[in-house]
Structures are given as structure tokens and as C-alpha cells.
Design an enzyme around this catalytic site. Structure first.
Site, mmCIF file in Angstrom:
data_model
loop_
_atom_site.group_PDB
_atom_site.id
_atom_site.type_symbol
_atom_site.label_atom_id
_atom_site.label_comp_id
_atom_site.label_asym_id
_atom_site.label_seq_id
_atom_site.Cartn_x
_atom_site.Cartn_y
_atom_site.Cartn_z
ATOM 1 N N ASP A 100 29.358 38.461 51.096
ATOM 2 C CA ASP A 100 29.422 37.995 49.872
ATOM 3 C C ASP A 100 30.745 36.949 50.156
ATOM 4 O O ASP A 100 31.728 37.250 50.224
ATOM 5 C CB ASP A 100 29.967 38.853 48.974
ATOM 6 C CG ASP A 100 29.360 38.422 47.610
ATOM 7 O OD1 ASP A 100 29.392 37.378 47.144
ATOM 8 O OD2 ASP A 100 28.777 39.434 46.744
ATOM 9 N N ASP A 202 28.817 33.219 45.689
ATOM 10 C CA ASP A 202 29.275 33.639 44.512
ATOM 11 C C ASP A 202 29.261 32.190 43.600
ATOM 12 O O ASP A 202 29.943 31.296 44.132
ATOM 13 C CB ASP A 202 30.526 34.288 44.602
ATOM 14 C CG ASP A 202 31.062 34.954 43.349
ATOM 15 O OD1 ASP A 202 30.448 35.831 42.854
ATOM 16 O OD2 ASP A 202 31.989 34.626 42.598
ATOM 17 N N GLU A 265 24.069 32.597 44.122
ATOM 18 C CA GLU A 265 24.326 33.098 42.904
ATOM 19 C C GLU A 265 24.458 32.004 41.837
ATOM 20 O O GLU A 265 25.310 31.502 41.752
ATOM 21 C CB GLU A 265 25.350 34.188 42.823
ATOM 22 C CG GLU A 265 25.255 34.637 41.363
ATOM 23 C CD GLU A 265 26.598 35.054 40.839
ATOM 24 O OE1 GLU A 265 26.673 35.947 39.817
ATOM 25 O OE2 GLU A 265 27.713 34.486 40.987
ATOM 26 N N HIS A 326 24.983 43.842 40.292
ATOM 27 C CA HIS A 326 26.276 44.719 39.829
ATOM 28 C C HIS A 326 26.802 43.776 38.474
ATOM 29 O O HIS A 326 28.196 44.266 38.294
ATOM 30 C CB HIS A 326 27.314 44.521 40.999
ATOM 31 C CG HIS A 326 27.722 42.980 41.193
ATOM 32 N ND1 HIS A 326 26.663 42.184 41.817
ATOM 33 C CD2 HIS A 326 28.815 42.428 41.205
ATOM 34 C CE1 HIS A 326 27.414 41.060 42.021
ATOM 35 N NE2 HIS A 326 28.976 41.217 41.634
ATOM 36 N N ASP A 327 26.208 42.997 38.055
ATOM 37 C CA ASP A 327 26.877 42.231 36.746
ATOM 38 C C ASP A 327 26.041 42.447 35.287
ATOM 39 O O ASP A 327 26.354 42.177 34.386
ATOM 40 C CB ASP A 327 26.753 40.694 36.968
ATOM 41 C CG ASP A 327 27.914 40.188 38.192
ATOM 42 O OD1 ASP A 327 28.833 40.913 38.162
ATOM 43 O OD2 ASP A 327 27.567 39.412 38.896
#
Ligand code: GLC
Ligand code: MG
Length: 530
Positions: A100, A202, A265, A326-327
Site C-alpha cells: 500500500d 492510497d 484507490e 477496510h473502509d
């Protein structure tokens, strides 16, 4: 041709949230050696690539998305040596590893920021985004933090504000500064040179901000109950045209190494999202397509969204699909366990690369978090709106022993209280389990040229069902999905045989005319060649 696809086109990506996958040292937090110890499982499941959420040194204000050293490993997770061993083992198994990359912001403890805030004339000052207060001392403009409050924090000793889209402990890098670009490209080269197969990047769409720092316009669609930062549009701090230069730069660095890839993302409407493939494919390989997370779970809505996305993809753009991360609330919690099985069939039969979030293969629901165990800063800062992300980040239940086999210590987040029944060991050999369904879907997809490389042809849709064909040469695979609980009769273009169903007993069934798709059933049918 199916065998000419790159690994990231053929493959299934599996997201590991390292804190919650497997703890190896009893501190209640998952770690790299824990992941290593579970590679047999991932290989058995059949996934091709593992994406690890951030593993870098971090004060953990945002659980690793606040990085204080881009080229190290957070001690809670292990060491660089543990990482190298993990990478080697992943590769030995023919799998890939994605890290990430968090380019938009660092931790406020990163040495770059410590230097930047030390004085207005420090060499790194311009590596971050500093502005003077307005005449009345207030922040330079109306930009808000996604995690609540203003997007600007005053640094009293130097008298200026710095900008952060997230926590004040996540100051934002100034990507207009060439030195920042070079440093961050160096970070990419560090990991690519060590052998990682690529990055999930990200909040890629936010790395460039308006050069004039204009106020964002009010959002006419805002209503109370929505995340507070949405009261303004992202006109001047998100998705600026200049971001594509940065994306192209990241791609060039990635292409210095053979066979690597980038996933971005990017939360944007689809017509904006597809621009991130870049001109002539010079952008990211996969701009994450989050539509299945955000859309109402309604057959016509989903069918229309798939068609629209297919239509908007540039010629060189390879599609991808995601059901969870995970969000966001987990898929089972969003649409219920029966429909989550239908959604799994959809995820693995649509055209493009599927990304699977750890635990979704077990049908894990969100786990309620008692107030005294809340960890996520989003929930702490903006409470009561259901925005907290702890519920979807809880430890993976491996078996029915103490702490679900996740840790010998005290787990950092509670383990779902259904773990004695819902765990990997219990589902592994159960033909009706969610885990078995996932493994079968992954296996089916891996070996089927129509599912891997075939076209997407919409077939028909009704009020609560839709069906499509995947076609490769004369191989045709037909997928029918019932979003409702009542059976539906669906016309099929030709005879064939059921390859897989959410209702396992139907596998192998011959298809001669229209088929009855049961309530909450998703089925995959191999048609006679034609
Ligand atoms: C991304 C991450 C999220 C994090 C945020 C700030 O949206 O997925 O978990 O909080 O960026 O880095
Ligand atoms: Mg640990």
C-alpha cells in the site's frame, strides 16, 4: 487471448488487513509472520495476489495510513527481514504481493515533516502545504478534513497552517515540488527493487490541490447525517487535471521494472474514474471500481451500472470489481448473507479483476464494537453517523479455539461472537459454506477462458434478477443472478449444464429450455458451443 493476459488481469487480488489477519507473537495484533504462516490457506483458496494494507513504521493514528518511514517495517508487524521472507514465500508459491503506497500524506512524525515544521526556511518546508492564516486568523480556506473539522491546522511557532485531508497527524505532501516527486518515486523504486509486484495507491485522486487554494463550492445535495466534510464539493482539492501528470510519473517508475502493476484507490463517479487509466494506458493499471460497494443492491441498478462501466472503459482499460474493503461496511452486513452469495458469483464472473477483502470469503459480518473498544479515529472524531471502520476490520476467525486462532493474547479489536461456528476450519470442508463457494468460483474462473477473457454481453433483466453471457470464441458461459427471494424463470440462449450455483446441489444439472433460478440463487451455466 486468455493466455496472453497479464497476471493482474487473470488473477484474483486478496486484501489482507495485516492487524487482523493472524497474530504470531501474542500481542493481539496481526503481523507479517502471521501472514506468512497462513500462505497455505491463501494458496488453497486460489488467490493470485495479496495486497497488504500499510506495514510501514507508523504512530498508528490512522492504523498505518500515517507513515513515518516509507522504507521500513513497523515493529508491531515485524522486520524487513520478515518482509523479505514473506515476499520470497509468496513468490515461491507463484503468487504476487502488492504493498500500500500512501503518497498523499505522511505522519506528522515523519522526519520530513519534523524538518518542515521546524522553521519557515527549513529545506523541507515546501515539501508540505503551508498557507498563512486569513486576516482574522482563520484557516486559509474552507477545505474540511474527511475525519472531521477543518482541513487546516495552525502551527503556532511558525504562524502558518498546514493542510490535511485526514487527521492533523497526516500532513499532506506538496506534489508540485519536484523534490517530493523524486523522493516518493525513490520509495517506489526501493520496494519494486526488493521485488514487490506493485502497489495499491492510497487516495490517488487527492494528491494535487488547486494552485490558488480557492474555496470549495457548497454541495447542493448535502443533508445532515451525511459525512460532514461532504457539505462542500471537492472541486479544488480532488481530481484536479494536474493529478494525471503525477499518475503518469508513478506509472513510468513502475514500468522500469518488468511485470509490475498499480491499483488506484479513487472514489469518483465512473466517467471521472476511467480517466485514471491514462492516455494510451499510461495511468494506473486498475483504478479501483467501487460501484458494487456504493450502489443500491437492486438487480436493474447493478445491471445498468455494469453496462455503463463497460461502455465507458477506454479501449486499453481492463475492468475490475470490488465488494468490500477496510473502509466500508462488509458485504454481508450491507445486503445479507443470502445475497452476499449471489454477489460473490457476480464478483467472480464479471469481466475484469476481482478484489476480495479478507473475511468476506467466510461471510463475516461487521462486528459491533462496544464504545470502550473503538479504535478508529473516524468514529472517535465524527461519532454516531455509522462511519467508524472498526466493525469491518475485526480479526479473521480461523477456528473454534480461544480467540478464534487469531492470537494467544488480547485481540486489538473484538472477534465476532459467532466465531465458533463461522471460521475457516468449520467452513473448509463444508460443501454449502461461503468459503467453499468462493474457492469454487475462483477455481472456475481461473480455468475458464470465457470468464477470464470473454466479452460481457448483457442478456436480460427483470425486477429482481439479471443475466449475462461471457463469450470467448465459441465458448459461452451464462450467468443468472436472482436478487430476490422468489424463484424466476429465465430464458437461456442454448442448452447446457450448470457449472456452479449458490445452491450447491444444482451443480451438474442439465439445462434444456428456460431455467428456474431459485430465490437468492446465482448460477453459472456452460452453454453448448455456438
Ligand atoms: C484511504 C484509506 C483509509 C485511510 C485514508 C487516509 O482512504 O483506505 O483507510 O484512512 O486513505 O490515508
Ligand atoms: Mg503480533
Amino acid at each position: 487471448m486468455a493466455d496472453e493476459l497479464a497476471w493482474w488481469q487473470r488473477g484474483v487480488i486478496y486484501q489482507v488487513y495485516p492487524r487482523s489477519f493472524q497474530d504470531s507473537d501474542g500481542d493481539g495484533v496481526g503481523d507479517l509472520n502471521g501472514v506468512s504462516s497462513r500462505l497455505d490457506y491463501l494458496q488453497w483458496l486460489g488467490v493470485d495476489a495479496v495486497w497488504l494494507s500499510p506495514i510501514f513504521p507508523s504512530p498508528m493514528k490512522d492504523f498505518g495510513y500515517d507513515v513515518s518511514d516509507y522504507t521500513g517495517v513497523e515493529p508491531v508487524f515485524g522486520t524487513l527481514y520478515d518482509f523479505d521472507r514473506l515476499l520470497e514465500d509468496v513468490h515461491r508459491r507463484g503468487m504476487k504481493l502488492l504493498l500500500d503506497f500512501v503518497p498523499n500524506h505522511t505522519s506528522d512524525r515523519h522526519p520530513w515533516f519534523l524538518d518542515a515544521r521546524s522553521s519557515r526556511t527549513s529545506p523541507k518546508r515546501d515539501w508540505y502545504i503551508w498557507r498563512d492564516p486569513r486576516a482574522d486568523g482563520s484557516p486559509p480556506n474552507n477545505w474540511l478534513s474527511i475525519f472531521g473539522g477543518p482541513g487546516w491546522t495552525l502551527d503556532p511557532p511558525t504562524g502558518q497552517f498546514y493542510y490535511h485531508s485526514f487527521l492533523k497527524e497526516q500532513p499532506e505532501l506538496n506534489w508540485r515540488n519536484p523534490a517530493v516527486r523524486e523522493a516518493m518515486f525513490g520509495v517506489m523504486r526501493f520496494w519494486l527493487g526488493r521485488g514487490v509486484d506493485g502497489f495499491r495507491i492510497d487516495v490517488l485522486h487527492r494528491v494535487m490541490k488547486d494552485a490558488e487554494f480557492r474555496d470549495n463550492p457548497a454541495n447542493p445535495a448535502f443533508s445532515p447525517g451525511m459525512p460532514p466534510h461532504q457539505q462542500y464539493l471537492g472541486t479544488y482539492n480532488s481530481d484536479l487535471p494536474e493529478v494525471h501528470e503525477v499518475v503518469a510519473g508513478m506509472r513510468r517508475v513502475t514500468d522500469e521494472f518488468p511485470d509490475r502493476m498499480l491499483v488506484g484507490e479513487i472514489y469518483l463517479p465512473v466517467e471521472r474514474l476511467v480517466v485514471y487509466y491514462g492516455e494510451a494506458g499510461g495511468g494506473v493499471h486498475l483504478p479501483f471500481n467501487f460501484q458494487l460497494i456504493g450502489l443500491a443492491w437492486d438487480a436493474r441498478t447493478v445491471a445498468a451500472a455494469v453496462e455503463r462501466y463497460e461502455g465507458l472503459l477506454p479501449a486499453h482499460g481492463w475492468p475490475n470489481w470490488v465488494l468490500g474493503n477496510h473502509d466500508k461496511p462488509r458485504v454481508v452486513t450491507r445486503i445479507g448473507p443470502a445475497q452476499a452469495r449471489v454477489a460473490a458469483v457476480l464478483l467472480f464472473t464479471l469481466r475484469g479483476t476481482p478484489t476480495l477483502y479478507y473475511g468476506d470469503e467466510l461471510g463475516m459480518p461487521d462486528v459491533p464494537i462496544p464504545p470502550d473498544r473503538v479504535q478508529d479515529p473516524y468514529e472517535k472524531n465524527v461519532p454516531g453517523l455509522g462511519l467508524g471502520r472498526d466493525p469491518c476490520r475485526t480479526p479473521l476467525p480461523w477456528d473454534a479455539t480461544a480467540n478464534a486462532g487469531f492470537t494467544t493474547g488480547h485481540p486489538w479489536l473484538p472477534i465476532g461472537d459467532d466465531f465458533a461456528a463461522r471460521n475457516v476450519a468449520a467452513q473448509r470442508d463444508n460443501p454449502g459454506s461461503m468459503l467453499t463457494l468462493h474457492r469454487r468460483l475462483i477455481t472456475l474462473r481461473r480455468d475458464d477462458p470465457a470468464l477470464l477473457a470473454g466479452s460481457y454481453d448483457p442478456h436480460a433483466a427483470g425486477d429482481d434478477w439479471f443475466a449475462f453471457l461471457r463469450r470467448y470464441g465459441d465458448r459461452r458461459v451464462f450467468v443468472a443472478l436472482n436478487f430476490g427471494s422468489r424463484p424466476r424463470r429465465v430464458e437461456v440462449p442454448a442448452g447446457g449444464r450448470v457449472l456452479l450455483s449458490t445452491h450447491p446441489a444444482r451443480a451438474g444439472e442439465a439445462v434444456r429450455g428456460p431455467i428456474e433460478v431459485g430465490g437468492d440463487e446465482g448460477m453459472v451455466v456452460e452453454l453448448a458451443p455456438g
